[in-house]
Scaffold this motif. Structure first.
Motif, PDB file in Angstrom:
ATOM      1  N   ARG A 257       0.921  -1.324   0.020  1.00  0.00           N
ATOM      2  CA  ARG A 257      -0.044   0.043   0.061  1.00  0.00           C
ATOM      3  C   ARG A 257       0.865   1.198  -0.031  1.00  0.00           C
ATOM      4  O   ARG A 257       0.446   2.270  -0.467  1.00  0.00           O
TER       5      ARG A 257
ATOM      6  N   GLY B 187      15.507  -2.041  14.992  1.00  0.00           N
ATOM      7  CA  GLY B 187      16.748  -2.056  15.852  1.00  0.00           C
ATOM      8  C   GLY B 187      17.463  -0.856  15.996  1.00  0.00           C
ATOM      9  O   GLY B 187      18.603  -0.738  15.554  1.00  0.00           O
TER      10      GLY B 187
ATOM     11  N   GLY C 179       1.133  -7.534   8.272  1.00  0.00           N
ATOM     12  CA  GLY C 179       1.423  -7.217   9.427  1.00  0.00           C
ATOM     13  C   GLY C 179       0.489  -6.893  10.664  1.00  0.00           C
ATOM     14  O   GLY C 179      -0.740  -7.685  10.411  1.00  0.00           O
TER      15      GLY C 179
ATOM     16  N   GLU D 299      13.223   0.844  20.040  1.00  0.00           N
ATOM     17  CA  GLU D 299      14.131  -0.063  19.376  1.00  0.00           C
ATOM     18  C   GLU D 299      13.366  -1.011  18.587  1.00  0.00           C
ATOM     19  O   GLU D 299      13.490  -1.615  17.548  1.00  0.00           O
TER      20      GLU D 299
ATOM     21  N   GLU E 256       3.549 -10.808  11.203  1.00  0.00           N
ATOM     22  CA  GLU E 256       2.870 -10.454  12.143  1.00  0.00           C
ATOM     23  C   GLU E 256       1.178 -10.584  12.164  1.00  0.00           C
ATOM     24  O   GLU E 256       0.443 -10.416  13.067  1.00  0.00           O
TER      25      GLU E 256
END
Ligand SMILES: Cc1cc2nc3c(=O)[nH]c(=O)nc-3n(C[C@H](O)[C@H](O)[C@H](O)COP(=O)(O)OP(=O)(O)OC[C@H]3O[C@@H](n4cnc5c(N)ncnc54)[C@H](O)[C@@H]3O)c2cc1C
Length: 404
Positions: free
Chosen positions: A37, A49, A167, A344, A375
Motif C-alpha cells: 500500500r 533495531g 502485519g 528499538e 505478524e
C-alpha cells in the motif's frame, strides 16, 4: 488492464518480501507479485533495531527459541525445525549479507545498517522477477472459483494463491473476519513502564544488571537487566513483562504495582549480609559504600528511601533502618502509571487465531490457497530479533508449501 498472477503476496514488509523472493527462486515458472500500500516497502525493517535491524537471535535450539514467544510458543516448534535462526544466517550469508552476534545474542548485519537488508531484498526480488506494485492498497479479497479477486486502490488483481503478510493492519483483520476467520483482539506489546518515584528520579541511564520483577496480584514475573529512564523503567526485565503481560496489563489499563528484587537474594539473606557489612565497614558511610554490585546512584537512592542520612556510618545502622534497606533491596514496590513506546522494537499481540492456521504449511485452515506470514497471525515475541525470525520462518515455509 487487470493484473493476473499465479501468486500475489499482500504486504511488502519483512514477511512479504521474504516469502515472494523464496517463492520466485524456488518456482521460477510462477508469476509472483507483491502488492504494497505504501510508496515504499520494508519501512519497519528500515527503522528496526534503532536503524541497525536486529535480524535474528543467536539461539540455535528450537525448544529454547520458542520460549521467547508469549504467543506462538507451541505452534512455532515444528516450523523452527524446518527453518531456524541458523538458516536465516545462512540465507543472508549466501546472498552476501554477513551477520554478527552481539554480547546479548542479538544479531545484526555487520554493516550496522538496516539498509543492507533492504538492498539485499530489493536486489533478490529483481533478480527473481518478483513484481513489486507500490501504492496498491488492498480493500477486499474474494475467493471465486479456485482463484482470488483482490480489489485494490488501483483496480482488481487476480491470483491463484495469496500470501497475506500485512502485519498488524486492523483493516485487513476486518477483511479476514468477513471471510470467516477469528481475530484475537490486538494489544500493544514491548513497551516500557511509566513510573514517577523519588527512588528513580534524576538517575536516567542507570542500569541494574540482574534484577527480578514481579507484577503484584498477578503471576507475571521476569528477570534480567533493568534500565532507569527519564519516565520510568525499561530493558529486558521490563520488556519481557510487557510482552508476556500484554493482554493482562492492557486489562489493568497499564496501572499496576511491581515489586523489584534488585539483588536477587531473599530478604533474610540480605539482612545477614547487611549485618556482616555493619561489622566489616563499621566506620564507613553507608551512602558512599555501594554494595551488591549496584550502581552508586541507585544505591544512594535506596539508602535515602530507607531513612538513612548521608553521613550515617554502617555502625550506626539501627534495626529499623537495616530492615528498611533490606526491603528496598529485595522487595521494592513501585507504582506503574502507564506505558511508553520502546523505540528499538515494538510489536502487536493479537491477529489471526492460531487454531485456524496449519503450521505445516502456514495455510489457512478455512480458506484453501490463502497463506499467512509474519505478524498478521497471533504470534509475537520478546525483544531481540525473534519477531523477524517469525516472519522469516513463516515466509520460508509458505514458499515451500505454496506450489504443492
Ligand atoms: C520501531 C520498530 C522496530 C523494530 N525492530 C525490530 C528488530 O530489530 N527485530 C525484530 O525482530 N523485530 C523488530 N520489530 C518488529 C518487526 O518489525 C515486525 O515483527 C515485522 O516487521 C513484521 O513483519 P511483517 O511483514 O509481518 O509486517 P510489516 O513489516 O509490518 O509489513 C506489513 C506490510 O504490509 C503492508 N500493508 C498493510 N496493509 C496493507 C494493505 N491493505 N494493502 C497493501 N499492503 C498493506 C504495510 O504497508 C507493510 O509494508 C520492530 C518493530 C518496530 C515498530
Amino acid at each position: 488492464m487487470q493484473v493476473q498472477k499465479d501468486i500475489i503476496v499482500i504486504g511488502g514488509g519483512a514477511a512479504g518480501f521474504f516469502a515472494a523472493i523464496n517463492i520466485a527462486e524456488k518456482h521460477p515458472e510462477l508469476s509472483v507479485a507483491i502488492l504494497e500500500r505504501g510508496k515504499e516497502g520494508l519501512q519497519k525493517v528500515k527503522i528496526s533495531g534503532g536503524g541497525r535491524c536486529n535480524v535474528t537471535h543467536a539461539e540455535f535450539i528450537p525448544s529454547e527459541l520458542v520460549q521467547n514467544y508469549p504467543r506462538g510458543e507451541k505452534e512455532l516448534l515444528g516450523p523452527f525445525h524446518t527453518f531456524m535462526t541458523g538458516d536465516t544466517i545462512a540465507w543472508f550469508e549466501e546472498r552476501g549479507v554477513e551477520l554478527k552476534i552481539e554480547e546479548d545474542g542479538r544479531m545484526f548485519p555487520v554493516s550496522n545498517s538496516s539498509q543492507t537488508i533492504i538492498d539485499c531484498f530489493l536486489f533478490e526480488a529483481k533478480k527473481h522477477k518478483v513484481e513489486v506494485l507500490y501504492n496498491y492498497s488492498v480493500k477486499s479479497i474474494k475467493p471465486v472459483d479456485n482463484r482470488f479477486t483482490v480489489t485494490t486502490s488501483q483496480g482488481d488483481v487476480e491470483a491463484k494463491k495469496i500470501v497475506l503478510a500485512t502485519g498488524s493492519n486492523p483493516k485487513v483483520w476486518n477483511l479476514l473476519e468477513d471471510l470467516g476467520h477469528s481475530i484475537i483482539p490486538p494489544v500493544p506489546s514491548l513497551f516500557t513502564f511509566d513510573i514517577k518515584d523519588k527512588r528513580i528520579k534524576d538517575i536516567p541511564g542507570v542500569v541494574a544488571q540482574n534484577v527480578e520483577v514481579k507484577v503484584l496480584d498477578t503471576d507475571l514475573f521476569s528477570e534480567g537487566p533493568l534500565l532507569i529512564t527519564h519516565v520510568g523503567m525499561s530493558a529486558p526485565a521490563i520488556l519481557k513483562l510487557s510482552a508476556y503481560g500484554a493482554v493482562e496489563l492492557a486489562k489493568l489499563n497499564y496501572n499496576f504495582k511491581i515489586e523489584i528484587n534488585f539483588i536477587k537474594q531473599d530478604f533474610e539473606d540480605c539482612i545477614d549480609q547487611l549485618k556482616d557489612l555493619k561489622q566489616d565497614l563499621a566506620k564507613k558511610q553507608i551512602f558512599g559504600t555501594a554494595q551488591f554490585d549496584l550502581p552508586k546512584r541507585l544505591w544512594r537512592k535506596l539508602v535515602v528511601a530507607s531513612h538513612i542520612s548521608e553521613n550515617e556510618r554502617w555502625a550506626d545502622l539501627n534495626k529499623e533502618q537495616l530492615n528498611a534497606l533490606a526491603m528496598q533491596l529485595t522487595q521494592a514496590v513501585f507504582q506503574v502509571t502507564g506505558k511508553s513506546t520502546f523505540k528499538e522494537e515494538f510489536v502487536t499481540a493479537g491477529g489471526v487465531d492460531l487454531k485456524e492456521v496449519n503450521f505445516k504449511t502456514f495455510e489457512s485452515k478455512l480458506i484453501p490457497n490463502l497463506f499467512f506470514a509474519g505478524e498478521v497471525i497471533n504470534v509475537d515475541a520478546v525483544t531481540g530479533g525473534f519477531n523477524f525470525q517469525n516472519a522469516w520462518t513463516g515466509a520460508y515455509i509458505v514458499s515451500q508449501s505454496i506450489a504443492e
